[in-house]
Design a protein around this motif. Structure first.
Motif, PDB file in Angstrom:
ATOM      1  N   ILE A 133      46.398  56.416  34.906  1.00 27.09           N
ATOM      2  CA  ILE A 133      45.410  55.381  35.212  1.00 27.09           C
ATOM      3  C   ILE A 133      46.116  54.253  35.946  1.00 27.09           C
ATOM      4  O   ILE A 133      47.163  53.775  35.508  1.00 27.09           O
ATOM      5  N   VAL A 134      45.548  53.829  37.063  1.00 29.60           N
ATOM      6  CA  VAL A 134      46.034  52.661  37.792  1.00 29.60           C
ATOM      7  C   VAL A 134      44.918  51.620  37.765  1.00 29.60           C
ATOM      8  O   VAL A 134      43.774  51.920  38.089  1.00 29.60           O
ATOM      9  N   VAL A 135      45.241  50.397  37.354  1.00 30.44           N
ATOM     10  CA  VAL A 135      44.243  49.333  37.219  1.00 30.44           C
ATOM     11  C   VAL A 135      44.454  48.306  38.325  1.00 30.44           C
ATOM     12  O   VAL A 135      45.561  47.785  38.501  1.00 30.44           O
ATOM     13  N   SER A 136      43.380  48.021  39.073  1.00 27.97           N
ATOM     14  CA  SER A 136      43.448  47.081  40.195  1.00 27.97           C
ATOM     15  C   SER A 136      42.483  45.929  39.965  1.00 27.97           C
ATOM     16  O   SER A 136      41.276  46.139  39.853  1.00 27.97           O
ATOM     17  N   GLY A 137      43.024  44.718  39.894  1.00 29.04           N
ATOM     18  CA  GLY A 137      42.195  43.525  39.756  1.00 29.04           C
ATOM     19  C   GLY A 137      41.967  42.889  41.115  1.00 29.04           C
ATOM     20  O   GLY A 137      42.898  42.687  41.881  1.00 29.04           O
ATOM     21  N   MET A 138      40.689  42.599  41.421  1.00 32.55           N
ATOM     22  CA  MET A 138      40.332  41.984  42.700  1.00 32.55           C
ATOM     23  C   MET A 138      39.344  40.864  42.457  1.00 32.55           C
ATOM     24  O   MET A 138      38.494  40.967  41.575  1.00 32.55           O
ATOM     25  N   GLY A 139      39.448  39.777  43.208  1.00 32.55           N
ATOM     26  CA  GLY A 139      38.512  38.679  43.029  1.00 32.55           C
ATOM     27  C   GLY A 139      38.760  37.573  44.023  1.00 32.55           C
ATOM     28  O   GLY A 139      39.864  37.402  44.541  1.00 32.55           O
ATOM     29  N   ARG A 140      37.723  36.761  44.291  1.00 30.45           N
ATOM     30  CA  ARG A 140      37.857  35.661  45.240  1.00 30.45           C
ATOM     31  C   ARG A 140      38.703  34.527  44.658  1.00 30.45           C
ATOM     32  O   ARG A 140      39.366  33.810  45.389  1.00 30.45           O
ATOM     33  N   ASP A 141      38.618  34.341  43.348  1.00 27.70           N
ATOM     34  CA  ASP A 141      39.421  33.311  42.688  1.00 27.70           C
ATOM     35  C   ASP A 141      40.789  33.907  42.402  1.00 27.70           C
ATOM     36  O   ASP A 141      41.009  34.538  41.376  1.00 27.70           O
ATOM     37  N   ARG A 142      41.724  33.706  43.333  1.00 25.85           N
ATOM     38  CA  ARG A 142      43.014  34.385  43.229  1.00 25.85           C
ATOM     39  C   ARG A 142      43.804  33.947  41.994  1.00 25.85           C
ATOM     40  O   ARG A 142      44.455  34.762  41.352  1.00 25.85           O
ATOM     41  N   LEU A 143      43.753  32.632  41.656  1.00 28.99           N
ATOM     42  CA  LEU A 143      44.504  32.141  40.506  1.00 28.99           C
ATOM     43  C   LEU A 143      44.009  32.784  39.216  1.00 28.99           C
ATOM     44  O   LEU A 143      44.805  33.248  38.396  1.00 28.99           O
ATOM     45  N   ARG A 144      42.680  32.815  39.050  1.00 29.79           N
ATOM     46  CA  ARG A 144      42.125  33.425  37.843  1.00 29.79           C
ATOM     47  C   ARG A 144      42.367  34.928  37.830  1.00 29.79           C
ATOM     48  O   ARG A 144      42.636  35.510  36.785  1.00 29.79           O
ATOM     49  N   THR A 145      42.261  35.571  38.993  1.00 32.54           N
ATOM     50  CA  THR A 145      42.535  37.003  39.074  1.00 32.54           C
ATOM     51  C   THR A 145      43.971  37.301  38.670  1.00 32.54           C
ATOM     52  O   THR A 145      44.235  38.227  37.897  1.00 32.54           O
ATOM     53  N   LYS A 146      44.905  36.515  39.188  1.00 34.59           N
ATOM     54  CA  LYS A 146      46.311  36.694  38.846  1.00 34.59           C
ATOM     55  C   LYS A 146      46.528  36.543  37.342  1.00 34.59           C
ATOM     56  O   LYS A 146      47.248  37.327  36.716  1.00 34.59           O
ATOM     57  N   ARG A 147      45.880  35.556  36.749  1.00 35.72           N
ATOM     58  CA  ARG A 147      46.020  35.317  35.312  1.00 35.72           C
ATOM     59  C   ARG A 147      45.457  36.482  34.493  1.00 35.72           C
ATOM     60  O   ARG A 147      46.069  36.937  33.520  1.00 35.72           O
ATOM     61  N   ASN A 148      44.281  36.985  34.884  1.00 31.29           N
ATOM     62  CA  ASN A 148      43.673  38.092  34.147  1.00 31.29           C
ATOM     63  C   ASN A 148      44.434  39.396  34.329  1.00 31.29           C
ATOM     64  O   ASN A 148      44.498  40.222  33.415  1.00 31.29           O
ATOM     65  N   VAL A 149      45.001  39.620  35.525  1.00 33.10           N
ATOM     66  CA  VAL A 149      45.828  40.811  35.738  1.00 33.10           C
ATOM     67  C   VAL A 149      47.069  40.748  34.858  1.00 33.10           C
ATOM     68  O   VAL A 149      47.451  41.740  34.219  1.00 33.10           O
ATOM     69  N   GLU A 150      47.701  39.580  34.788  1.00 31.51           N
ATOM     70  CA  GLU A 150      48.871  39.412  33.924  1.00 31.51           C
ATOM     71  C   GLU A 150      48.503  39.635  32.459  1.00 31.51           C
ATOM     72  O   GLU A 150      49.276  40.208  31.684  1.00 31.51           O
ATOM     73  N   PHE A 151      47.320  39.164  32.065  1.00 34.12           N
ATOM     74  CA  PHE A 151      46.847  39.370  30.693  1.00 34.12           C
ATOM     75  C   PHE A 151      46.646  40.855  30.422  1.00 34.12           C
ATOM     76  O   PHE A 151      47.008  41.361  29.350  1.00 34.12           O
ATOM     77  N   PHE A 152      46.087  41.568  31.400  1.00 32.71           N
ATOM     78  CA  PHE A 152      45.869  43.007  31.231  1.00 32.71           C
ATOM     79  C   PHE A 152      47.212  43.723  31.092  1.00 32.71           C
ATOM     80  O   PHE A 152      47.339  44.666  30.305  1.00 32.71           O
ATOM     81  N   VAL A 153      48.207  43.288  31.829  1.00 31.48           N
ATOM     82  CA  VAL A 153      49.540  43.889  31.728  1.00 31.48           C
ATOM     83  C   VAL A 153      50.072  43.758  30.302  1.00 31.48           C
ATOM     84  O   VAL A 153      50.617  44.708  29.735  1.00 31.48           O
TER      85      VAL A 153
END
Length: 202
Positions: free
Chosen positions: A131-151
């Motif tokens: 499984i590869v998980v890809s986070g995408m979103g217009r709010d880059r800061l929040r996207t980065k934070r949520n991707v790090e949380f998912f990690v």
């Protein structure tokens, strides 16, 4: 010869913002994939209903330093009254992919939870596939934070977490990190950490 991979790109978005379709378009427009023929709908009778949406298999090739890899990618465009997340296991059972890319809106915690549930259902239906998980979103800061949380959440002993090969942020509009999901899927399936995408030869 060419390696052949069947891949499901899942999305937690509704059709007007369908991340999986958006990602597929970006792959072709940016030369990550070469479409080898038009999308087609396999002549099976057991595909789940889309309730106003549509789906098809997208045949494509990706050039790598190990040679071309042929991909059969299932993409789904949901109907407005169709909840893909709740029917995820039906699609997995019908398509039986070799690997799954889960796309989620990284600017929304609710979409993060949907992606987590999809990862669990992949393991439940398909067993130990990458499984590869890809986070995408217009709010880059929040996207980065949520991707790090998912990690952080993906680290653990539960089997569905061990199936996750990578989690990362992708920006289809800017083309940033665009080929990472496909390259990581191929690395996982072929057991080749040195695999890289190369430009299509003229």
């Amino acid at each position: 010869g060419e390696a052949e991979i069947e891949l499901l790109i899942a999305s937690t978005r509704k059709p007007n913002r369908c991340r999986s379709r958006f990602l597929m378009d970006a792959y072709v427009e940016n030369g990550v994939l070469t479409q080898t023929s038009g999308a087609y709908r396999p002549p099976y009778t057991h595909w789940p209903p889309t309730h106003g949406g549509s789906f098809g298999v997208f045949p494509a090739t990706m050039s790598t330093n190990r040679g071309p890899i042929r991909l059969e990618i299932l993409h789904i465009e949901n109907g407005y009254d169709y909840n893909f997340e709740s029917n995820h296991s039906e699609w997995l059972s019908s398509f039986r992919p070799d690997a799954v890319i889960v796309c989620f809106d990284g600017s929304s915690m609710m979409r993060y939870k949907g992606a987590r549930q999809q990862c669990i259902s992949v393991h439940s239906v398909c067993g130990s596939i990458p499984i590869v998980v890809s986070g995408m979103g217009r709010d880059r800061l929040r996207t980065k934070r949520n991707v790090e949380f998912f990690v952080r959440i993906a680290r653990g002993r539960k089997q569905w977490k061990r199936n996750i090969f990578s989690v990362h942020e992708v920006e289809p509009v800017r083309g940033r990190n665009l080929d990472r999901p496909l390259v990581d899927v191929c690395k996982a399936l072929l057991g080749d950490d040195g695999l890289q995408r190369v430009q299509q030869s003229a």
